[in-house]
Design an enzyme around this catalytic site. Structure first.
Site, mmCIF file in Angstrom:
data_model
loop_
_atom_site.group_PDB
_atom_site.id
_atom_site.type_symbol
_atom_site.label_atom_id
_atom_site.label_comp_id
_atom_site.label_asym_id
_atom_site.label_seq_id
_atom_site.Cartn_x
_atom_site.Cartn_y
_atom_site.Cartn_z
ATOM 1 N N ILE A 182 39.616 36.249 50.833
ATOM 2 C CA ILE A 182 39.370 35.705 49.507
ATOM 3 C C ILE A 182 40.446 36.204 48.568
ATOM 4 O O ILE A 182 40.805 37.378 48.588
ATOM 5 C CB ILE A 182 37.994 36.143 48.983
ATOM 6 C CG1 ILE A 182 36.909 35.766 49.968
ATOM 7 C CG2 ILE A 182 37.717 35.521 47.633
ATOM 8 C CD1 ILE A 182 35.555 36.295 49.596
ATOM 9 N N CYS A 183 40.933 35.279 47.755
ATOM 10 C CA CYS A 183 41.873 35.681 46.719
ATOM 11 C C CYS A 183 41.085 35.900 45.441
ATOM 12 O O CYS A 183 40.664 34.953 44.785
ATOM 13 C CB CYS A 183 42.942 34.605 46.512
ATOM 14 S SG CYS A 183 44.099 35.019 45.216
ATOM 15 N N LEU A 184 40.880 37.121 45.125
ATOM 16 C CA LEU A 184 40.093 37.449 43.953
ATOM 17 C C LEU A 184 40.873 38.466 43.143
ATOM 18 O O LEU A 184 41.188 39.557 43.623
ATOM 19 C CB LEU A 184 38.743 38.016 44.410
ATOM 20 C CG LEU A 184 37.584 37.940 43.436
ATOM 21 C CD1 LEU A 184 37.366 36.499 43.001
ATOM 22 C CD2 LEU A 184 36.330 38.480 44.078
#
Lengths: 184, 543
Positions: free
Chosen positions: A88-90
Site C-alpha cells: 500500500i502506498c500510504l
C-alpha cells in the site's frame, strides 16, 4: 521492551474500539507484532461488499519505525500493488513522514479512507490510476470484478503474510512497482 | 637469425595469406592451416600472425617470451602515459604528420620509442592509448583518421589493400606457460585505421581485450593449445578491470570510485533502497538531545484532565513526572524522545526540527500545543533531501547558533554577490511561503540590520517572498521604516513582538562574524535547492 508495551496497549485500544468495519486479531497469540485485520469494503465505495484482509507488521523498533501494512486480499486500487504483495502506498507510512505519535488505529483509518477515496496522484499502479481519473465507470467495474473474484469468501492471510513481514521498505519504495498492473 | 630474411625484406602480405612471425628466431612464413603456428625452423610456439597494424617484425629483439617485459615496460615508460594526454603541446607539432588527435598522439610518442619498440611496446602503447581515450571518440575525429603512423615510419611497407577494421594481435606463449593473449583492436582513430570505428565497437573490442581467450571463440583457430588458461593474473586484475569499468557502465566502479554517471546513479539507488530512512530527517546531534529542556510536569502542561500521555510510549503521565521538552513545547519521556531523536531530529508530533534556532522555536511554541504545526515543506512531497534545520555546532546555545548561521550565510551571499536581507533561519517558514505569489516588494540589498530584523518578523515572512529580496528596488528605498503596515499587515502586529530580540541578535551580526566551513555553503545551497519545492508545496496547499 518498550515497543511491546505500546503495541499491547494499542492492540487493546484497537480491539476495544476498532475502526469502522474492521476486526482485529493477532496472527499468532505469541506475537503482537503482526496483526490481521479484516476490513469490510466501505459502503458507497467500489469495494462495498468485499472483505479484505490486511496485515499489519509492526517492526521491533515500533513506534520509531512505521508499521508495514499490506493487503492480503487482492484489490483493484491505484495505491495498492496489483499482485500478491498487496503493498500500500500510504503517505503517513513513508519513512520520511512517519511520526511515532501515529497509532495503528490512525493507519487503519487511513487505509479505509484510501478505499473510499483513492489517491491517483501518488499511485502504485499507474494504469489503474489513469483509469480512475479518466474512466471512473470502467474503474468501478474492474474494482467490483476484483471484489467479486477475490474479496467475497472468508478472508485468508496466507498469501501476503511473508511479503508483509519482509517488506521493510514495501510502502516506501512502492513506486518502483508502478505500471505493473495486469488487466483482467 | 637467418640472413635471407633481413628486416628490409620481410615477406609481403598477400591477399588471403597470413604471415606468421616467430618471436624466437624471427623467422617468417606464410601461414598454412595444416601446419599450425609452430615455427617450422625452431619449433617455437611463440609465434604471431602478422597484421598490418601490428607487425612484430618491425622491432624484434631476442625475446623468448612476449610477456616477459610487459610490465617492466609499463613502469619504465612513463612518457607514453603523459603523451597520451591529447592536450599536450608536443602533439601539435605532429599535426602535420597526421590528421587525428589520437593518431597524432601516437605519432608523437613513436619516435621516442622506436629504438626499443617491441611487441610489448605495441601492446602497451595501445593500452595507454585506449586508456587515454576511453571517453569515446573525439568529435570530428573518427572519420578522418589517416593512415597508420607506422606507415610513416616504414614507407616501404605494403599493406593489405583493404585493411580490416579490426585487427588482432595474438601472442602464443611457449609450451611451458601455454598461455595465449590476444589483443583485438579497432583500427580506429587511435591506431590510424581506415575509418573510425563506431563507439559501440569499443565495448566489443575491449571486451575481447579483457576476456580470457575462449576455447571456441574467434581466438581459437590461432591457438594451438585448444582451451587456453585465462590471461595472466596481473592482466586479468589490473588493466582488464580498469578497462572493463571504463567501458561498461555497469561495472564502472572500482573500489570507492565510480567513473560514470550511471554507476553513481546505481550506487545512490542502491543506497536509498538499502536505507529507506534516507529521505527522512537526519538524526539529531547528541548535544541537541542532551540540551533539551527537562521539566517536571505541571498543571499547565497536563491540561485540565490532570493527566496526559507520552505519545511515544502512550503511557499515562501525571504531574511531577520528568519530561523532556522540545523547542516546540511538545514533551515526552526523556528516553522515549531520545530514541526518536537519535534517528530523526524532528518532533514526534509536529515534526518541527529541534535544532532550527530560537526564533523558529519561539514561533512554533505559540501554537504548537493548540493547533497542528505546519509541516516542514519538504515533507509535503515526501522527499526531504535536506532538513530545514541545520546541525549546529555542539555546545552552542541556540541563540548564538542562530546568529552564527545568519552570519555565515550572509557572508557567503556577499561573497557570491547575492544579497538577501531576509533571514535564512526562517527558511522553513519562508520557503513555505516563498511563493506568496505576487509580492514584488523586496527589501533592497543595502538594507540595514534593523530593517532586516523587521523583515524577519513572522508576519512578514508570511508575505514576503525571499526570492526577490536580493534585487534592489529603488522605489522601496524611499519608504520609511514606519510603513510596516504594507509589509506586515495590521492584523499581525502581535507577531511582530518577537522582532526586537531578533533585531538585537541581528545587530550583532556583522560585528562578530564567525565563518564556518561546516554548513554555511551547504545551507546556502540547501536553501536554494529547497526553495522551489517548498514553494511548490505552498502553492499546492493554497489550492
Amino acid at each position: 521492551m518498550a515497543s511491546q508495551k505500546r503495541i499491547s496497549k494499542e492492540l487493546a485500544d484497537c480491539s476495544a474500539s476498532p475502526p469502522a468495519g474492521m476486526s482485529i486479531t493477532l496472527a499468532s497469540d505469541s506475537d503482537v507484532h503482526k496483526w490481521h485485520i479484516t476490513l469490510d469494503g466501505p459502503v458507497g465505495s467500489a469495494y462495498a461488499g468485499g472483505r479484505f484482509g490486511l496485515i499489519v507488521s509492526l517492526p521491533t523498533d515500533y513506534p520509531f519505525k512505521p508499521p508495514v501494512v499490506t493487503f492480503a486480499t487482492r484489490i483493484y486500487h491505484p495505491n495498492v500493488t496489483n499482485d500478491a504483495t498487496g503493498a500500500i502506498c500510504l503517505g503517513l507510512l513513508k519513512p520520511e513522514q512517519w511520526k511515532p505519535s501515529t497509532r495503528v488505529q490512525s493507519v487503519l483509518e487511513a487505509v479505509r479512507a484510501l478505499l473510499v477515496e483513492p489517491n491517483p496522484d501518488d499511485p502504485l499502479e499507474s494504469r489503474i490510476a489513469d483509469e480512475y481519473r479518466a474512466n471512473r465507470a470502467e474503474f468501478n467495474r474492474n474494482a467490483r470484478a476484483y471484489v467479486n473474484k477475490y474479496a467475497t469468501g472468508p478472508v485468508t492471510f496466507s498469501s501476503a503474510a511473508a511479503a508483509g513481514s519482509a517488506a521493510g521498505s514495501g510502502s516506501g519504495s512502492g513506486d518502483a512497482t508502478g505500471g505493473k498492473a495486469q488487466g483482467s | 637469425m637467418a640472413s635471407f630474411q633481413s628486416r628490409q625484406s620481410h615477406l609481403v602480405a598477400l591477399e588471403g595469406r597470413q604471415i606468421v612471425f616467430c618471436h624466437s628466431c624471427e623467422n617468417e612464413w606464410y601461414h598454412e592451416e595444416t601446419r599450425g603456428l609452430k615455427c617450422p625452423r625452431c619449433s617455437s610456439e611463440a609465434t604471431e600472425i602478422v597484421e598490418p597494424e601490428s607487425d612484430p617484425r618491425l622491432n624484434t629483439r631476442d625475446l623468448p617470451s612476449p610477456f616477459a617485459n610487459i610490465f617492466s615496460n609499463v613502469s619504465r615508460r612513463p612518457g607514453i602515459d603523459s603523451d597520451s594526454d591529447p592536450e599536450e603541446g608536443d602533439i601539435e607539432e605532429h599535426a602535420i604528420g597526421g590528421r587525428g588527435g589520437l593518431f597524432l598522439r601516437a605519432a608523437a610518442s613513436r619516435p621516442r620509442n622506436t629504438a626499443n619498440r617491441s611487441p610489448e611496446d605495441d601492446i602497451m602503447r595501445r593500452f595507454t592509448e585506449l586508456l587515454g581515450d576511453i571517453g569515446g571518440p573525439r568529435p570530428g575525429f573518427g572519420d578522418e583518421a589517416g593512415h597508420s603512423p607506422r606507415a610513416g615510419n616504414r614507407p616501404g611497407q605494403v599493406f593489405f589493400t583493404t585493411p580490416p577494421r579490426i585487427h588482432r594481435t595474438t601472442f602464443h606463449a611457449g609450451p611451458v606457460s601455454g598461455t595465449s593473449f590476444t589483443i583485438t583492436t579497432g583500427t580506429t582513430h587511435m591506431a590510424g585505421g581506415p575509418e573510425g570505428a563506431a563507439p559501440p565497437d569499443f565495448a566489443a573490442i575491449f571486451g575481447n581485450l579483457i576476456r580470457p581467450p575462449s576455447p571456441n571463440g574467434n581466438d581459437a583457430p590461432r591457438n594451438p593449445h585448444g582451451g587456453p588458461p585465462p590471461l595472466p593474473g596481473v592482466f586479468g586484475m589490473g588493466f582488464a578491470e580498469i578497462i572493463a569499468s571504463l567501458i561498461n557502465p555497469q561495472q564502472a566502479v572500482r573500489g570507492d570510485a565510480v567513473y560514470t554517471q550511471e554507476a553513481l546513479d546505481r550506487i545512490i539507488t542502491t543506497l536509498m533502497e538499502a536505507n529507506p530512512q534516507s529521505n527522512a530527517a537526519p538524526p539529531a546531534t547528541q548535544d541537541a538531545i542532551e540540551s533539551l529542556e527537562k521539566k517536571r510536569l505541571d498543571d499547565e502542561m497536563l491540561g485540565p484532565e490532570g493527566k496526559a500521555e507520552c505519545t511515544i510510549c502512550i503511557d499515562d503521565m501525571y504531574k511531577g513526572a520528568e519530561v523532556s521538552v522540545l523547542p516546540c513545547k511538545h514533551w515526552f519521556h526523556g528516553e522515549c524522545v531520545t530514541l526518536w531523536l537519535k534517528e530523526h531530529n524532528t518532533c514526534p508530533i509536529c515534526r518541527t526540527p529541534i535544532e532550527g534556532g530560537p526564533s523558529r522555536s519561539t514561533n512554533n511554541a505559540q501554537s504548537s500545543q493548540q493547533q497542528p504545526q505546519p509541516t516542514p515543506p519538504q515533507n509535503i512531497f515526501g522527499i526531504s533531501p535536506f532538513s530545514p534545520s541545520r546541525p549546529r555546532p555542539p555546545t552552542e546555545r541556540p541563540g548564538r547558533t542562530h546568529r552564527e548561521n545568519e552570519e555565515r550565510l550572509n557572508a557567503i551571499r556577499n561573497l557570491s554577490g547575492y544579497r538577501r536581507s531576509d533571514s535564512e533561519t526562517q527558511s522553513g517558514v519562508s520557503r513555505r511561503n516563498s511563493l506568496s505569489p505576487t509580492n514584488p516588494r523586496t527589501p533592497p540589498s543595502t538594507e540595514d540590520a534593523s530593517r532586516s530584523a523587521r523583515v524577519r518578523s513572522p508576519s512578514l515572512r508570511e508575505r514576503d517572498p525571499p526570492i526577490p529580496n536580493y534585487e534592489t528596488r529603488p522605489e522601496y528605498d524611499g519608504r520609511s521604516y514606519a510603513t510596516s503596515s504594507w509589509f506586515g499587515g495590521g492584523g499581525n502586529s502581535e507577531n511582530n513582538r518577537s522582532s526586537p530580540d531578533r533585531r538585537g541578535s541581528d545587530g550583532r551580526e556583522n560585528r562578530d562574524p564567525q565563518p564556518s566551513a561546516s554548513h554555511g555553503p551547504l545551507g546556502w545551497i540547501r536553501d536554494h535547492l529547497t526553495r522551489s519545492s517548498g514553494s511548490g508545496a505552498d502553492r499546492d496547499r493554497r489550492r
